[in-house]
Each structure stands twice: as structure tokens, then as C-alpha cells.
Design an enzyme around this catalytic site. Structure first.
Site, PDB file in Angstrom:
ATOM      1  N   SER A 172       1.597   3.448   2.840  1.00 34.21           N
ATOM      2  CA  SER A 172       2.813   3.674   2.507  1.00 34.21           C
ATOM      3  C   SER A 172       3.384   4.961   2.852  1.00 34.21           C
ATOM      4  CB  SER A 172       2.816   3.645   0.990  1.00 34.21           C
ATOM      5  OG  SER A 172       4.076   4.064   0.259  1.00 34.21           O
ATOM      6  N   TYR A 185      -0.838   5.678  -7.079  1.00 35.26           N
ATOM      7  CA  TYR A 185      -0.333   5.076  -6.000  1.00 35.26           C
ATOM      8  C   TYR A 185      -0.369   5.838  -4.817  1.00 35.26           C
ATOM      9  CZ  TYR A 185       2.126   1.919  -2.957  1.00 35.26           C
ATOM     10  OH  TYR A 185       2.829   1.404  -1.646  1.00 35.26           O
TER      11      TYR A 185
END
Length: 351
Positions: A172, A185
Site C-alpha cells: 500500500s 495497517y
């Protein structure tokens, strides 16, 4: 002086063109034909994983998908088979090493080999640091770091045998630029980026090329299944509205096309979306400035702690007037299209 400057700029331009040309030549030499190749995608039952499976299948690949939910997985298998794919679906929790070993063995038994591994399985936890727990970080690391580690370890012998295997690790932009309210995350995706980049250097000698994928905001339809803490309705609102904004986010289909292209050409990295590319470049040049901007966003824009505290609620249970349907329409349509809602909710929304 002007003459010297022109020469310097001219040389720089020639160098840039030469570098770009050399890169393109290298991409063409590494290019593989995906027709008939065997591709395993973790987290392939919905969202980006399912859309990526569709794209691989469209280009002639034989596809294996895995996920934890058998009903969700069967819907994905039927979706892919209905599009003409040669597909197999396997129930597997990628945080369980023994289950992953069985998964790879089953894929090899079903297809006779493995050419491409896409580590896509993920979990999204949204909320302020004050409401996160050690367990949140441990879960994110199990899924985003140890999951890919287990699948790579199991799949590597088969990929090496092919002589031109491919691995894509879906990280990401949050694994390159830390984002407030996404700390578990981000931390786990940073770990995956480091592992993925180092692994590429280690495996090139074996003919296995590793691609680190760093998407920005995407309209995959994932917010209904994300987990929210603190003021969960406000957290869901900013997260989902951002995901739905054209220009700021890209469609799941565009992201999948970029991932498949990067895998085919053995690219080292695929940063998906122009905003993500800009943020990554600016953070590389001015890390302190970006960190300070994130701090200001956290202080003045993001929701404060409170609400449901450390309790977790899924996005579909965190909807409120703060996220009106008109502002989340693109994400809602993607959720219905990409198996993110389940049978009953999908039917209610006309999927």
C-alpha cells in the site's frame, strides 16, 4: 554561463531519455505470456483480489483463489467460472502456515504447476492510536507480513522450477507514507514493503521476479468489511468518502490492470494512482514536511478518540448520515459488484 547551463540540461535530458529507453527494453525482455499460466491469488474472493483474478483470467491465465469464508469463496468461484475462467477455489487462512502448505500442494495437484503468486489477503483497521491494541498490530502483522512469508516459502520451490516465476506483494502507499488512524495497517505494510524489496534482490538469481505493489485509494468496495474503532461513524465517513472520490481514487479494474501488467513485465514496483505517486515522491524528498502535514491532519481533520472506544465495528454497521449515499456511490457500486456485501445485502442493493 547560459551556454554551460544549456549543455548541462541537454545532457540531463539525454540521460533521462536513455534511462527510460533502457528500462523499456528491460521490461520487454522480461515480459511473459500469461496465457495458460497458473496464478494463485490470496484474498481472492472479493474486492481487489477478485477483480485481479478476473483480469488474469481475461488474459488467459488459469486461476486459483483462496480465502477464509467458504460461501464468499464459492460466489467468487462461480463469478470467475461464469466468465470462462479455468478456476479453482480453496479455503485457507494465510496466517496458518500448515494451511498454506496444504493450499500450495492442492494448487500444484490441481494445475500441475505454479507460475505466479499474488499476495493480496488483507485486513483494514481504522481508528486513532489511543483506541488500538497490541492485538490489532499482531493481527495486521499476521495477515500482511507473515501471510505473504508463509505463501512465498511454500510456493518458492514451484516458482523456481519454472525459471521465470513471478511474485506480487500487494502492499500500500500506506507502507511508504504512514497515515494517521491506520497505524496497524501502515506498520504491517511497511514491513511487507521492506521484505518484498529485499526479496526481489535475493530471488533474481533464480529467475523469480518480485513486484512490490503500492496502491493508493481504490474503489474496490472494501469499506463495508473494514473494521472501525473510536468514533466509528466519523471514521467510516472520511474513509469511505475518500475511497469514492474520482481523481483521488482509482477503480479496482484500473488497479488490477496495472498489477497484471507489472507482473507480466516483472516490474520491481507498481505505485497505483497519480496521487499516490506524488505523495511517495514528496515524502521521499521531504519526509519531515510530510510527517508534519500528517500531524496537522490528525489534529484538525481526523476524528478524536471516543465513541465505541476499542470495540470493533464493521463498516456496514458504521453507516450514518455523515456518509450520504451520493458521496459514497462509487464505492457502494464497487462493493456490490465485487462480492463485498454478501448475498442478502447484495440483493438489497440490486447487485
Amino acid at each position: 554561463m547560459n551556454g554551460v547551463l544549456r549543455k548541462v540540461l541537454g545532457a540531463a535530458a539525454i540521460g533521462a531519455v536513455g534511462t527510460a529507453a533502457a528500462r523499456e527494453i528491460a521490461r520487454r525482455r522480461r515480459r511473459i505470456d500469461l496465457n495458460g499460466r497458473v496464478v494463485l491469488i490470496t484474498g481472492g474472493s472479493r474486492g481487489l483480489g477478485l477483480v485481479t483474478a478476473r483480469e488474469f483470467a481475461r488474459q488467459g491465465a488459469r486461476v486459483a483463489v483462496c480465502a477464509r469464508d467458504p460461501d464468499e469463496l464459492e460466489r467468487a468461484r462461480a463469478d470467475l467460472a461464469g466468465r470462462g475462467a479455468d478456476v479453482a477455489a480453496f479455503v485457507c487462512d494465510v496466517t496458518d502456515r500448515e494451511a498454506v502448505d496444504r493450499l500450495v500442494a492442492d494448487v500444484l495437484d490441481r494445475f500441475g504447476g505454479l507460475d505466479v503468486l499474488v499476495n493480496n489477503a488483507g485486513v483494514i483497521q481504522v481508528g486513532p492510536f489511543e483506541e488500538t491494541t497490541v492485538e490489532d498490530f499482531e493481527e495486521a502483522m499476521r495477515v500482511h507480513f507473515w501471510g505473504p512469508y508463509h505463501t512465498i516459502l511454500a510456493a518458492l520451490p514451484a516458482l523456481r522450477r519454472r525459471g521465470e516465476g513471478r511474485i506480487a506483494n500487494v502492499a500500500s502507499i500506506g507502507g511508504k507514507v504512514a497515515t494517521p488512524h491506520l497505524l496497524p495497517y501502515s506498520a504491517s505494510k511497511f514491513a511487507l514493503v521492506g521484505f518484498s524489496e529485499g526479496l526481489r534482490a535475493e530471488l533474481m538469481k533464480d529467475g523469480v521476479l518480485v513486484t512490490t505493489v503500492a496502491p493508493g485509494l481504490m474503489r474496490t468496495g472494501s469499506p463495508p468489511r473494514a473494521l472501525f474503532k473510536g468514533q466509528n461513524e466519523k471514521e467510516f465517513a472520511w474513509f469511505t468518502i475518500g475511497d469514492s472520490m474520482p481523481g483521488l481514487s482509482v477503480s479496482a479494474e484500473a488497479a488490477a490492470l496495472r498489477i497484471v501488467d507489472a507482473v507480466r513485465h516483472g516490474d520491481a514496483e507498481a505505485i497505483i494512482s497519480l496521487p499516490a505517486e506524488v505523495v511517495a515522491r514528496v515524502a521521499g524528498l521531504f519526509p519531515g514536511l510530510v510527517a508534519d502535514v500528517m500531524g496537522l491532519l490528525n489534529e484538525f481533520v481526523y476524528p478524536a478518540p471516543g465513541g465505541i472506544g476499542r470495540e470493533k465495528r464493521e463498516g456496514r454497521d458504521s453507516r450514518s448520515p455523515l456518509a450520504p449515499a451520493w458521496a459514497t456511490a462509487l464505492t457502494d457500486r464497487a462493493a456490490a459488484r465485487n462480492n463485498e456485501l454478501g448475498v442478502e445485502q447484495g440483493a438489497a442493493r440490486g447487485s
